[in-house]
Write an enzyme that holds these catalytic residues in place. Structure first.
Site, PDB file in Angstrom:
ATOM      1  CE  LYS A  13      -1.070  -0.400   4.944  1.00  0.00           C
ATOM      2  NZ  LYS A  13      -0.273   0.680   5.491  1.00  0.00           N
ATOM      3  NE  ARG A  88      -0.076   2.003  12.417  1.00  0.00           N
ATOM      4  CZ  ARG A  88       0.649   1.406  11.481  1.00  0.00           C
ATOM      5  NH1 ARG A  88       0.344   0.185  11.112  1.00  0.00           N
ATOM      6  NH2 ARG A  88       1.664   2.031  10.927  1.00  0.00           N
ATOM      7  NE  ARG A 123      10.037  -6.077   1.111  1.00  0.00           N
ATOM      8  CZ  ARG A 123       9.262  -5.353   1.904  1.00  0.00           C
ATOM      9  NH1 ARG A 123       9.684  -5.013   3.108  1.00  0.00           N
ATOM     10  NH2 ARG A 123       8.077  -4.967   1.505  1.00  0.00           N
ATOM     11  NE  ARG A 156      14.322  -4.272   5.622  1.00  0.00           N
ATOM     12  CZ  ARG A 156      13.380  -3.400   5.316  1.00  0.00           C
ATOM     13  NH1 ARG A 156      13.612  -2.104   5.442  1.00  0.00           N
ATOM     14  NH2 ARG A 156      12.207  -3.796   4.882  1.00  0.00           N
ATOM     15  NE  ARG A 167       5.610  -5.441  10.317  1.00  0.00           N
ATOM     16  CZ  ARG A 167       6.088  -4.885   9.200  1.00  0.00           C
ATOM     17  NH1 ARG A 167       7.105  -5.433   8.565  1.00  0.00           N
ATOM     18  NH2 ARG A 167       5.535  -3.797   8.721  1.00  0.00           N
TER      19      ARG A 167
END
Length: 210
Positions: A13, A88, A123, A156, A167
């Site tokens: 997003k 949120r 990633r 990371r 998450r």
């Protein structure tokens, strides 16, 4: 047009917010960015946020909402804005309504948890220059080595599968209920996230026109 972008971490997003910002010429308001700006500018709400952050505490809703209110009152928001990362939770959405902020469209970018874990855990970032790669979608010329500066590519902590799943769990518990909240208001449109960013952007723009 006043827009809220919803979507799980890794659904893309943030990238879509940047694209819409360029096309519609309205600002993207990201909670993290405006809190940093409020701290830098020493606004009343920024100083309140700093007191909590200096104490190692989360910035409470009423301060975040105050910072949002400060930002929305600025002149560049008069023709519309994109909220990315706020609200949120249901209480934050209710506070936004209580402020009298009229939201025209809420776009939820849907990507399966499995695909998000695949996207984020693949990633890799250069330790030296920060360039970003992906084990499947954007491979470096030489495995583990940055194309730009020959620095070492690392994963990371935020992109580790366990962190991503944690998450996502928080997102499903705290943020996903916003879909029902805005659907009841007749403002929600769900967009299926595509493999190609441009294809997702096309779907988002179509949803904004409808």
């Amino acid at each position: 047009m006043n827009i809220i972008l919803l979507g799980a971490p890794g659904a893309g997003k943030g990238t879509q917010a940047e694209k819409i910002c360029e096309i519609l010429k309205i600002p993207t308001i990201s909670t993290g960015n405006i809190i940093r700006a409020a701290l830098k500018n020493g606004t009343e709400m920024g100083l309140k946020a700093k007191s909590f952050m200096d104490a190692g505490k989360l910035v409470p809703d009423e301060v975040v909402i105050g910072i949002i209110q400060e930002r929305l009152s600025e002149s560049d928001c008069k023709n519309g804005f994109i909220l990315d990362g706020f609200p949120r939770t249901i209480p934050q959405a209710e506070a936004l309504d209580a402020m009298g902020v009229e939201i025209n469209k809420v776009i939820d970018i849907e990507v399966s948890d499995e695909d998000i874990v695949k996207r984020m855990s693949g990633r890799r970032v250069c330790e030296k220059c920060g360039a970003s790669y992906h084990l499947e979608y954007k491979k470096p010329a030489k495995e583990g080595v940055c194309n730009l500066c020959t620095g070492t590519l690392v994963q990371r902590k935020d992109d580790h599968p366990d962190t991503v799943l944690s998450r996502l769990k928080v997102y499903h518990e705290e943020t996903e209920p916003l879909k029902d909240y805005y659907e009841k208001q007749g403002k929600l449109t769900i967009v299926e996230g595509q493999h190609d960013i441009a294809d997702t952007t096309a779907k988002v723009l179509k949803a904004l026109e409808d």
